[in-house]
Motif scaffolding. Sequence first.
Motif, short mmCIF file in Angstrom:
data_model
loop_
_atom_site.label_atom_id
_atom_site.label_comp_id
_atom_site.label_asym_id
_atom_site.label_seq_id
_atom_site.Cartn_x
_atom_site.Cartn_y
_atom_site.Cartn_z
N SER A 62 38.59 39.34 40.66
CA SER A 62 38.06 38.33 39.72
C SER A 62 36.94 37.01 41.25
O SER A 62 37.17 37.77 42.05
CB SER A 62 39.42 37.32 39.65
OG SER A 62 40.12 38.33 38.81
N LYS A 63 37.10 35.90 40.46
CA LYS A 63 36.68 34.58 41.78
C LYS A 63 37.41 34.13 41.44
O LYS A 63 37.79 33.12 43.46
CB LYS A 63 34.68 33.95 40.64
CG LYS A 63 34.32 34.83 41.10
CD LYS A 63 32.72 34.50 40.53
CE LYS A 63 31.91 35.30 40.38
NZ LYS A 63 30.63 34.76 40.21
N GLU A 64 38.35 33.39 41.13
CA GLU A 64 39.29 32.05 41.07
C GLU A 64 40.05 32.67 41.15
O GLU A 64 40.88 33.34 40.21
CB GLU A 64 38.99 31.20 40.10
CG GLU A 64 37.56 30.65 39.77
CD GLU A 64 37.39 29.79 38.66
OE1 GLU A 64 36.95 27.89 38.85
OE2 GLU A 64 37.54 30.02 37.69
N LEU A 91 40.39 33.78 46.71
CA LEU A 91 39.65 33.52 45.41
C LEU A 91 39.54 32.40 45.85
O LEU A 91 40.29 31.37 46.36
CB LEU A 91 41.35 34.29 44.96
CG LEU A 91 41.02 35.34 43.84
CD1 LEU A 91 42.56 35.19 43.09
CD2 LEU A 91 39.64 36.74 43.97
N THR A 92 38.79 31.75 45.09
CA THR A 92 38.95 29.95 45.16
C THR A 92 40.40 29.40 44.62
O THR A 92 40.85 29.95 43.33
CB THR A 92 37.64 30.07 44.33
OG1 THR A 92 36.33 30.37 45.00
CG2 THR A 92 37.28 28.29 44.30
#
Length: 355
Positions: free
Chosen positions: A176-178, A51-52
Amino acid sequence: MKKSIKGVLVLFGSLLLMTSCNLNPDAVTGASKPMVQNGNSLFHQTEEVSLTVGEITIEGEVKNPGKLNLEDFYKREVMVKEALYDKQKGIDFIGAYRYRGYSLFDLLHPYNHEKKNKEEFPPAIDLYVVIENAAGESVVFSWSEIFHTNIPHQMLIATEMAPIVPYKKEVNYPVSKEWKIVCGNDLFAYRMLENPVKINVHSFGEKDYAIQKGMKPMYSSDVSVVFGDGLSFVIDPVNDTTTYRTYFSSFYGMGMGYHEAKYFRGPVLFDLFDNQIDLFDSERITHGLVCFAGLDGYRSVYSFSELFNRTDQVYPILAVPENPEDGGFYRVFHPAEFYADRSVKSLQEIYFFNK
């Protein structure tokens, strides 16, 4: 002759076993397809997604607040069956995941608390934590569910995640991405928060409870339940002992260590509130906190979620002391606690508020 007959029987038995196995290779497991195994942990059969990662600061009632240097910390894991609750449909299942990231326990440990009310009430059991993200959304945790629980490191800022998938069925759980706040203790995942940027530490200051040390006798005949929005009611003594739950405990205080206690027995808090308020209300689970105050002003703060939204469904009770004049009529007892200090006795008020 006997040897030849015995040999035939052994051969026949072997052929029968081989035939039965070939006819139904999944007779024991019932599996529609074999599991491709990569080690013994079913939690670690899929690839992680990174994740970022952003930046986050510690603020509020701590010494030396500032930006966290994540290089100072190592990572831990929690497993989460992620779901929400819908009054019409029931369970709204999202997916099962393994999360890896930084424990709130580890991140907050170096930041000694600096309570605003430490002169009046020194114990760190009325602290709570508000975590905000870049969009202005927030979730809350009590300080004690991070630091004083039997099973710590359940709240993470996750930097990696991996679906936990069944091997009989194809699933596509979203990722998720973040980076995000996750809580392995929660039954329903309302305290998930993507892209956190701030951790703010507060002490309880919403109401005043005058400290009166050495009160004798210490007896409160009922308990007022008060909500920040004005709703209130009274809990009278529950004399129906068939509704009581009993917990045995090694009752261990932060300061004095072991205190002799046979057991704690009384009505379950969840049952007392089930017909009074919506215990699966998403707003309360996300932002709700509860202060238990004794007759002498001693108090402790829990998150609404750690009281009522537990994946282990081990709920606290209002225990009835053997001698009601010493700590009665009720004291709160939570079996998930390592330390005894939040077990407020002679309860006079339970105060619900949101942050």
